[in-house]
Design a protein around this motif. Structure first.
Motif, PDB file in Angstrom:
ATOM      1  N   ILE A  95      15.709 -33.061  12.210  1.00 55.29           N
ATOM      2  CA  ILE A  95      14.812 -33.737  12.047  1.00 55.29           C
ATOM      3  C   ILE A  95      14.062 -34.830  11.586  1.00 55.29           C
ATOM      4  O   ILE A  95      13.414 -35.883  11.414  1.00 55.29           O
ATOM      5  CB  ILE A  95      13.217 -32.298  12.376  1.00 55.29           C
ATOM      6  N   VAL A  96      15.109 -34.420   9.890  1.00 55.19           N
ATOM      7  CA  VAL A  96      14.013 -35.841   9.254  1.00 55.19           C
ATOM      8  C   VAL A  96      14.451 -37.766   9.589  1.00 55.19           C
ATOM      9  O   VAL A  96      14.343 -37.819   9.508  1.00 55.19           O
ATOM     10  CB  VAL A  96      14.448 -35.080   8.115  1.00 55.19           C
TER      11      VAL A  96
ATOM     12  N   THR B  85       1.187 -32.831   3.207  1.00 49.68           N
ATOM     13  CA  THR B  85       2.641 -34.514   3.402  1.00 49.68           C
ATOM     14  C   THR B  85       3.473 -34.574   1.798  1.00 49.68           C
ATOM     15  O   THR B  85       4.643 -35.607   2.552  1.00 49.68           O
ATOM     16  CB  THR B  85       2.103 -35.657   4.203  1.00 49.68           C
ATOM     17  N   ASN B  86       3.115 -33.795   1.102  1.00 46.17           N
ATOM     18  CA  ASN B  86       3.317 -34.305  -0.426  1.00 46.17           C
ATOM     19  C   ASN B  86       4.987 -33.920  -0.629  1.00 46.17           C
ATOM     20  O   ASN B  86       5.478 -32.693   0.185  1.00 46.17           O
ATOM     21  CB  ASN B  86       2.861 -33.225  -1.377  1.00 46.17           C
ATOM     22  N   PRO B  87       5.871 -34.225  -0.446  1.00 42.05           N
ATOM     23  CA  PRO B  87       7.650 -33.980  -0.441  1.00 42.05           C
ATOM     24  C   PRO B  87       7.874 -33.037  -1.740  1.00 42.05           C
ATOM     25  O   PRO B  87       8.570 -32.671  -1.248  1.00 42.05           O
ATOM     26  CB  PRO B  87       8.462 -35.688  -0.731  1.00 42.05           C
ATOM     27  N   TRP B  88       7.204 -33.084  -2.746  1.00 40.15           N
ATOM     28  CA  TRP B  88       7.422 -32.100  -3.887  1.00 40.15           C
ATOM     29  C   TRP B  88       7.689 -30.740  -3.469  1.00 40.15           C
ATOM     30  O   TRP B  88       8.031 -30.038  -3.888  1.00 40.15           O
ATOM     31  CB  TRP B  88       6.633 -32.922  -4.606  1.00 40.15           C
TER      32      TRP B  88
ATOM     33  N   ALA C   2      10.524 -29.834   9.484  1.00 42.85           N
ATOM     34  CA  ALA C   2      11.567 -29.209   8.908  1.00 42.85           C
ATOM     35  C   ALA C   2      10.904 -28.097   7.900  1.00 42.85           C
ATOM     36  O   ALA C   2      12.120 -27.449   8.145  1.00 42.85           O
ATOM     37  CB  ALA C   2      12.784 -30.733   8.312  1.00 42.85           C
ATOM     38  N   THR C   3       9.722 -28.804   6.927  1.00 46.25           N
ATOM     39  CA  THR C   3       9.570 -27.003   6.736  1.00 46.25           C
ATOM     40  C   THR C   3       9.291 -25.793   8.025  1.00 46.25           C
ATOM     41  O   THR C   3       9.417 -24.733   7.028  1.00 46.25           O
ATOM     42  CB  THR C   3       8.596 -27.301   5.358  1.00 46.25           C
ATOM     43  N   ILE C   4       8.675 -26.203   8.487  1.00 47.56           N
ATOM     44  CA  ILE C   4       8.264 -25.130   9.839  1.00 47.56           C
ATOM     45  C   ILE C   4       8.964 -24.633  10.077  1.00 47.56           C
ATOM     46  O   ILE C   4       9.373 -23.672  10.132  1.00 47.56           O
ATOM     47  CB  ILE C   4       6.856 -26.192  10.346  1.00 47.56           C
TER      48      ILE C   4
ATOM     49  N   GLY D 198       8.169 -41.997   7.724  1.00 49.75           N
ATOM     50  CA  GLY D 198       8.699 -41.623   8.784  1.00 49.75           C
ATOM     51  C   GLY D 198       9.353 -39.983   7.049  1.00 49.75           C
ATOM     52  O   GLY D 198       9.185 -38.784   8.091  1.00 49.75           O
ATOM     53  N   LEU D 199       9.550 -40.428   6.151  1.00 45.69           N
ATOM     54  CA  LEU D 199       9.963 -39.138   5.583  1.00 45.69           C
ATOM     55  C   LEU D 199       9.801 -37.757   5.132  1.00 45.69           C
ATOM     56  O   LEU D 199       9.351 -36.404   5.112  1.00 45.69           O
ATOM     57  CB  LEU D 199      10.748 -39.233   4.065  1.00 45.69           C
ATOM     58  N   TYR D 200       7.644 -38.297   5.241  1.00 40.53           N
ATOM     59  CA  TYR D 200       6.622 -36.992   4.979  1.00 40.53           C
ATOM     60  C   TYR D 200       6.947 -36.470   5.688  1.00 40.53           C
ATOM     61  O   TYR D 200       6.452 -35.339   5.830  1.00 40.53           O
ATOM     62  CB  TYR D 200       5.636 -38.206   4.242  1.00 40.53           C
ATOM     63  N   ASP D 201       6.287 -37.566   7.028  1.00 38.39           N
ATOM     64  CA  ASP D 201       6.904 -36.466   8.519  1.00 38.39           C
ATOM     65  C   ASP D 201       7.587 -35.602   8.776  1.00 38.39           C
ATOM     66  O   ASP D 201       7.538 -34.223   9.478  1.00 38.39           O
ATOM     67  CB  ASP D 201       5.924 -37.716   9.978  1.00 38.39           C
TER      68      ASP D 201
END
Length: 353
Positions: A64-65, A25-28, A120-122, A112-115
């Motif tokens: 999604i984000v 869940t690391n945003p970077w 969204a990346t998937i 919420g942003l991390y989840d």
């Protein structure tokens, strides 16, 4: 030499990116994965209709984000540093544990942003595979036993690329004629033709595939069908139990790797048994060459590094919302390896303009 890569290689690479994203869940790291997918698509996408669908997946990922963050705001009551004091909406007594609105905290927004970024990346990884892999060539590459299912899947995954092409066609057509300038009227004039055209093109693809005999099953006795079905069902059951054993550290160890291996063996036996009753020919089969191997190994490396980071560097993979997320060298290199297909693969046969 220009040529299109084998579609299974692109899907293996995209699955590796998605596996990495699901393990953190690391945003970077998640933003880097999105950037890697976007750069590879920009470097190796063609001019076919499905190649233009990547923007739609980016829009879906952004939505999604936003939705995930909005749900965190709506279902508040997360302790932490309060940013805004929102009024709390009372709920009936039988809805215990759920609070609407309330104080908005920084930790709730970050969670919420991390989840949302992970999901969204998937989605972006799947969009990259759809933009790079030819869905019709993908159908030719599926095992004979999965040919009927593969036909339905190919028709399903081509809806969004067809939607992207229909959007461009309708937009160009409407620019040549005048019409309703109101926002609602313009949306109706645009949305209905796009959906109708995309649906008609997908149905035309399904009809053409049916005319050419795609998805037709061969003859098999009732005993053969029962044997094949039993093998596939037992294989699926073994894979489900094995996956549960791998993900749950408290489960018995005999439910982990041994059950996964048994499930794979039974599923492979079922595929072989089912494939014997399906006869098909392939015109100009896709060759698997060294660039496909490089792309496959790249996706596998990214997925394995993501799994290792998730299990051995928990602080990096799952940062606390109360502090700034950190990135290790291994995690960063694992993401950047995903850029290799942008330079190690040939340009597509029809390059994007």
């Amino acid at each position: 030499m220009r040529r299109d890569l084998h579609p299974l290689a692109w899907w293996a690479w995209a699955i590796g990116l998605a596996a990495y994203a699901s393990a953190t869940t690391n945003p970077w790291l998640l933003v880097l994965l999105i950037g890697v997918a976007a750069l590879v698509v920009a470097a190796r996408r063609g001019e076919q209709p499905w190649s233009r669908s990547f923007r739609l997946y980016l829009g879906v990922a952004a939505a999604i984000v936003v939705i995930r963050v909005l749900f965190r705001i709506l279902l508040g009551a997360t302790p932490g540093h309060v940013l805004v004091h929102l009024p709390t909406i009372p709920l009936p007594h039988w809805v215990l544990g759920i609070t609407l609105l309330g104080p908005l905290t920084r930790e709730a927004l970050l969670a919420g942003l991390y989840d949302g970024l992970r999901l969204a990346t998937i989605v972006v990884a799947v969009g990259a595979a759809n933009a790079l892999a030819n869905p019709k060539r993908l159908l030719r590459s599926v095992p004979p036993a999965l040919y009927e299912i593969g036909t339905a899947l190919v028709v399903a995954v081509t809806v969004l690329p067809q939607l992207a092409e229909s959007t461009q066609r309708v937009r160009r057509a409407q620019q040549l004629r005048a019409g309703d300038t109101r926002r609602i009227g313009r949306l109706r004039r645009f949305l209905v033709p796009v959906l109708e055209d995309a649906l008609e093109r997908s149905l035309s693809l399904a009809a053409g595939m049916d005319t050419r005999g795609y998805g037709r099953a061969g003859t098999a006795s009732p005993r053969q069908r029962r044997t094949t079905g039993t093998l596939m069902l037992l294989g699926l059951l073994g894979l489900c139990l094995g996956t549960y054993g791998v993900l749950d550290p408290t489960a018995p160890r005999w439910l982990a790797a041994p059950m996964v291996i048994a499930g794979l063996v039974l599923a492979a036996a079922g595929l072989v048994a089912a494939g014997r009753r399906v006869e098909r020919t392939v015109y100009r089969p896709d060759r698997w060459r060294w660039p496909e191997t490089v792309v496959l190994l790249t996706g596998l490396t990214v997925g394995v590094v993501g799994w290792w980071v998730g299990h051995h560097q928990g602080v990096v993979a799952y940062p606390d919302v109360t502090g700034a997320p950190t990135v290790s060298l291994v995690a960063l290199v694992g993401v950047l390896v995903g850029l290799l297909p942008a330079v190690a693969t040939p340009e597509p046969a029809v390059a994007a303009a």
